[in-house]
Design an enzyme around this catalytic site. Sequence first.
Site, PDB file in Angstrom:
ATOM      1  N   HIS A 242       0.826  -1.214   0.000  1.00  0.00           N
ATOM      2  CA  HIS A 242       0.000   0.000   0.000  1.00  0.00           C
ATOM      3  C   HIS A 242       0.861   1.265   0.000  1.00  0.00           C
ATOM      4  CE1 HIS A 242      -4.047   1.534   0.053  1.00  0.00           C
ATOM      5  NE2 HIS A 242      -3.745   2.393   1.008  1.00  0.00           N
ATOM      6  N   ARG A 245       1.344   2.648  -3.426  1.00  0.00           N
ATOM      7  CA  ARG A 245       0.238   3.511  -3.873  1.00  0.00           C
ATOM      8  C   ARG A 245       0.392   4.912  -3.279  1.00  0.00           C
ATOM      9  NH1 ARG A 245      -5.443   3.778  -5.231  1.00  0.00           N
ATOM     10  NH2 ARG A 245      -6.712   4.737  -3.579  1.00  0.00           N
ATOM     11  N   HIS A 268     -10.465   8.036  -5.389  1.00  0.00           N
ATOM     12  CA  HIS A 268     -11.028   8.534  -4.128  1.00  0.00           C
ATOM     13  C   HIS A 268     -12.381   9.181  -4.375  1.00  0.00           C
ATOM     14  CE1 HIS A 268      -6.833   8.929  -2.050  1.00  0.00           C
ATOM     15  NE2 HIS A 268      -7.329   7.714  -1.943  1.00  0.00           N
TER      16      HIS A 268
END
Length: 297
Positions: A242, A245, A268
């Site tokens: 993660h 990202r 998002h």
Amino acid sequence: MAPLAARQAFLDWLTGERRASPETVEAYGRDIADLLAFLGTHQGGEPDLAALQLADLRAFLAHRAAEGIGNSSRARQLSAIKTFLRFLVRRHGLAPLPLGGLTGPRRKPPVPRALTESQARTATTDSFEDSPALAARNQALFTLLYGCGLRISEALALDMRDAPKAGQGLRVLGKGQKERVVPVLPAVEGAVAEWLRHRSPAGPNDPLFTGAKGGRLAATVAQRALQDLRRATGLPEHATPHSLRHSFATHLLGGGADLRAIQELLGHASLSTTQRYTAVDQAGLLDTWRRAHPRAD
């Protein structure tokens, strides 16, 4: 029930019935002990749980804030106290309090921890694997996460028909089944192509990334692979799938990319979620200033 006996009964319940971890039981025990110690002073004697009011709990939280206890810790304490009081209501006849009306401090979302560009390059190009196939698979996956800003679940959900091609948009199914299209860098296409040279022949509906038995690669296996690479290369502890990202977004922002564009690339729903990356970028600028400015000390 006496307050200390009530606390012990609560901890026994957590251990025996809820099967909470020893760490949770210890933390809740401290939280309840802090409350009882405060009530002893606040009420002027042995704490009387039957006489407890919401105002007493608010006073406790204010007291903890005055002691410098952060929002996150106070929110956790309030959660423990609510669980304790609800236990006493159900098991020991304590008159219920309208706890729904008691809200704790808002927890600040943690600032994403990104890798430096050099660390991201290490994570996507180095390998500790003896197997060339596993090395190619891991490098392809990590390059995809960093190059396209995907969540690990999004990357592992891709099938062979989704194999990324430079110059073509990669369709990704994100949270809430929301689809987005992200651009593909030549480096991503090249890393995936190298993995496919090692991968067994497969149909368009077969998983792009596979595990040892040929099924879809599990996220835990990918996380462990990066953990092993981290230990082998000296990458920081926050180097996880993660974090690649996070690094994608942070490095785009540092390069001057528009926040709205980054929001779209990450998928998002809210711009406020993407705005967390500005804190990372500002932290990097501040660190650069501290290291470079002659009067920073």
